[in-house]
Design an enzyme around this catalytic site. Sequence first.
Site, PDB file in Angstrom:
ATOM      1  N   GLU A  36       0.870  -1.169   0.000  1.00  0.00           N
ATOM      2  CA  GLU A  36       0.000   0.000   0.000  1.00  0.00           C
ATOM      3  C   GLU A  36       0.914   1.228   0.000  1.00  0.00           C
ATOM      4  O   GLU A  36       1.802   1.321   0.847  1.00  0.00           O
ATOM      5  CB  GLU A  36      -0.880  -0.014   1.255  1.00  0.00           C
ATOM      6  CG  GLU A  36      -1.904   1.079   1.231  1.00  0.00           C
ATOM      7  CD  GLU A  36      -2.751   1.119   2.499  1.00  0.00           C
ATOM      8  OE1 GLU A  36      -3.399   2.150   2.729  1.00  0.00           O
ATOM      9  OE2 GLU A  36      -2.758   0.126   3.257  1.00  0.00           O
ATOM     10  N   ARG A 261       4.593 -12.859   9.666  1.00  0.00           N
ATOM     11  CA  ARG A 261       5.285 -11.579   9.471  1.00  0.00           C
ATOM     12  C   ARG A 261       6.659 -11.655  10.104  1.00  0.00           C
ATOM     13  O   ARG A 261       6.872 -12.397  11.050  1.00  0.00           O
ATOM     14  CB  ARG A 261       4.578 -10.441  10.216  1.00  0.00           C
ATOM     15  CG  ARG A 261       3.195 -10.144   9.831  1.00  0.00           C
ATOM     16  CD  ARG A 261       2.646  -9.062  10.758  1.00  0.00           C
ATOM     17  NE  ARG A 261       3.101  -7.745  10.351  1.00  0.00           N
ATOM     18  CZ  ARG A 261       2.550  -7.053   9.380  1.00  0.00           C
ATOM     19  NH1 ARG A 261       1.530  -7.539   8.720  1.00  0.00           N
ATOM     20  NH2 ARG A 261       2.998  -5.862   9.070  1.00  0.00           N
ATOM     21  N   LYS A 271       4.236   0.325   9.331  1.00  0.00           N
ATOM     22  CA  LYS A 271       4.283   1.653   8.700  1.00  0.00           C
ATOM     23  C   LYS A 271       3.580   2.695   9.541  1.00  0.00           C
ATOM     24  O   LYS A 271       3.981   3.844   9.589  1.00  0.00           O
ATOM     25  CB  LYS A 271       3.650   1.588   7.307  1.00  0.00           C
ATOM     26  CG  LYS A 271       4.616   1.090   6.256  1.00  0.00           C
ATOM     27  CD  LYS A 271       3.990   1.118   4.895  1.00  0.00           C
ATOM     28  CE  LYS A 271       3.055  -0.035   4.729  1.00  0.00           C
ATOM     29  NZ  LYS A 271       2.453  -0.146   3.418  1.00  0.00           N
TER      30      LYS A 271
HETATM   31  P1  ATP Z   1       2.467  -2.340   7.868  1.00  0.00           P
HETATM   32  O1  ATP Z   1       1.846  -2.999   9.051  1.00  0.00           O
HETATM   33  O2  ATP Z   1       3.895  -2.086   8.009  1.00  0.00           O
HETATM   34  O3  ATP Z   1       1.710  -1.161   7.374  1.00  0.00           O
HETATM   35  P2  ATP Z   1       1.226  -3.748   5.781  1.00  0.00           P
HETATM   36  O4  ATP Z   1       0.999  -5.200   5.749  1.00  0.00           O
HETATM   37  O5  ATP Z   1       0.025  -2.923   6.002  1.00  0.00           O
HETATM   38  O6  ATP Z   1       2.407  -3.449   6.764  1.00  0.00           O
HETATM   39  P3  ATP Z   1       1.517  -3.472   2.977  1.00  0.00           P
HETATM   40  O7  ATP Z   1       2.037  -2.345   2.196  1.00  0.00           O
HETATM   41  O8  ATP Z   1       0.074  -3.795   2.872  1.00  0.00           O
HETATM   42  O9  ATP Z   1       1.905  -3.211   4.478  1.00  0.00           O
HETATM   43  O10 ATP Z   1       2.383  -4.777   2.714  1.00  0.00           O
HETATM   44  C1  ATP Z   1       2.726  -5.240   1.457  1.00  0.00           C
HETATM   45  C2  ATP Z   1       3.075  -6.706   1.569  1.00  0.00           C
HETATM   46  O11 ATP Z   1       4.163  -6.876   2.473  1.00  0.00           O
HETATM   47  C3  ATP Z   1       1.915  -7.493   2.128  1.00  0.00           C
HETATM   48  O12 ATP Z   1       1.779  -8.680   1.351  1.00  0.00           O
HETATM   49  C4  ATP Z   1       2.307  -7.781   3.535  1.00  0.00           C
HETATM   50  O13 ATP Z   1       1.755  -8.960   3.973  1.00  0.00           O
HETATM   51  C5  ATP Z   1       3.836  -7.817   3.461  1.00  0.00           C
HETATM   52  N1  ATP Z   1       4.422  -7.438   4.745  1.00  0.00           N
HETATM   53  C6  ATP Z   1       4.231  -6.293   5.430  1.00  0.00           C
HETATM   54  N2  ATP Z   1       4.878  -6.319   6.602  1.00  0.00           N
HETATM   55  C7  ATP Z   1       5.522  -7.498   6.661  1.00  0.00           C
HETATM   56  C8  ATP Z   1       6.355  -8.135   7.629  1.00  0.00           C
HETATM   57  N3  ATP Z   1       6.672  -7.539   8.778  1.00  0.00           N
HETATM   58  N4  ATP Z   1       6.837  -9.363   7.345  1.00  0.00           N
HETATM   59  C9  ATP Z   1       6.518  -9.965   6.184  1.00  0.00           C
HETATM   60  N5  ATP Z   1       5.739  -9.444   5.245  1.00  0.00           N
HETATM   61  C10 ATP Z   1       5.230  -8.224   5.471  1.00  0.00           C
HETATM   62 MG    MG Z   2      -1.602  -3.724   4.498  1.00  0.00          MG
END
Ligand code: ATP
Ligand code: MG
Length: 501
Positions: A36, A261, A271
């Site tokens: 995102e 994760r 984020k």
């Molecule tokens: P955040 O909690 O940091 O905002 P998010 O999952 O909302 O993370 P996205 O931009 O939606 O952030 O993530 C893009 C991809 O990266 C998704 O497929 C998500 O599952 C993966 N991802 C995000 N954080 C992690 C993590 N800590 N470990 C592994 N994969 C991750």
């Molecule tokens: Mg997300």
Amino acid sequence: MKEREQDNHSDFIRDIVKDDLASGRSQNIHTRFPPEPNGYLHIGHAKSICLNFGVAREFGGLCNLRFDDTNPVKEEDEYVRAIREDVKWLGFDWEDREYYASDNFDRLYDYAIQLIKEGKAYVDDLSADEIREHRGTLTDQGRESPFRDRSVAENLDLFERMNKGEFGDGEKVLRARIDMSSGNMNMRDPVMYRILHEDHHRSGDKWCIYPMYDWAHGQCDSIEGITHSLCTLEFEDHRPLYNWFIEQLNIHYPKQIEFARLNMSYTVLSKRRLVELVDKGHVSGWDDPRMPTIAGMRRRGYPPESIRNFCDRIGVAKRDSMVDIALLEFCVREVLNKTAPRVMAVLNPLKVVITNYPDGGSEELDAINNPEDESMGSRKVPFSKVLYIEKDDFMEDPPKKFFRLAPGREVRLRYAYFITCNEVIKDPVTGDILELHCTYDPATRGGDAPDGRKVKATLHWVSAEHSLDAEVRAYDHLFLKEDLAQKRSQRCIQSGHRGYW
Ligand code: ATP
Ligand code: MG
């Protein structure tokens, strides 16, 4: 190369992919990395990038870069550019397959109309609070909205008017008509569209209704022909909903597989939290070298290879765990050891006078540029009567395990000579150590004694007269607390480069 990569990687996701290819369930492999654009990528994303692009490459498939830009309020082009740069820098290529959820807004709208026509979606007038309250809890069933049984014609009319901008934010939503008594809260008539009179970073002012992530994500996977949709564990409970949408619409089915994760000690990988550090000025920006972001690590001097190696080492599993940040630092040192030219630098100097070295004399000694790579050659290092060593490398009254310099003790100066400490000169008032008086053994030039005698330590040093001033940026962890998940605290952020407090 390809074979080696396959040998190196083995995990439950790759096993599923292998089985799906072997059984003919999948003809090809197509994955995606779906960030995102509401922040910079962090090391957790690197895990997902390495997994998605890695699986595609190992099985001869493709991986898309998809921006999940369903929320117009938090998303910006700056983030899109930063994400592109970071994925490229990590060494991955999505070629011409850069997609946006917003590319599919028209298609999603049509899908919504289709569900409304089949009686599977309805316009609800309840407020967000009322919807939450009707949803029930894990132990209590939800209650149906009084607007749930509107006619198809009325729903179509209202949804079209929502789209035309006839209603204000939050006045109405479109909901899927599934099951308010489901044990899975995600199935209790989830919201598909909300009204937001906001411009979008790509579609501008075309829309004032925006799809919810849960309504967009699975359909975007499907539209792109994704075969294996790899996501983190928190989406496990959403899978039945994604499958329900796909089944009702009767479109290509992407198989969702969840993995744990990445959590890492001494930092936060969220984020939401990182944006807070940036916005409140606790760090200098997204690329502050203490940040766990890819941009921060790049600025800190981490080679991309070290991050990829780290992701390989931690692997993928189903259970949440906390990875020690020391493992990442080990991976960085491992690569830098092989590639970085060495120089000697003294950060916290202690003056050493070689009393038996000629006054005003100097000479050049050969120093190896990289002990792990002969091809990097050697350089000349000037040696003279007055040197600096590291303060920590001397102790006047050393404990048993301290093998470096001490009164009466002999050590090696790297690439130079053996020296023996004879006298400690102190400030008569404060008692602080001002300098050491040592003698050198000319026979040990280059660092070895012809009579075979050994020393227990080798110290780095610089010649005082020939040394250059340097700015050294020594960074420690972002947080002082090891496990931030235990108790969230913003108070333990370091104040400066090293600020322990
Ligand atoms: P955040 O909690 O940091 O905002 P998010 O999952 O909302 O993370 P996205 O931009 O939606 O952030 O993530 C893009 C991809 O990266 C998704 O497929 C998500 O599952 C993966 N991802 C995000 N954080 C992690 C993590 N800590 N470990 C592994 N994969 C991750
Ligand atoms: Mg997300």
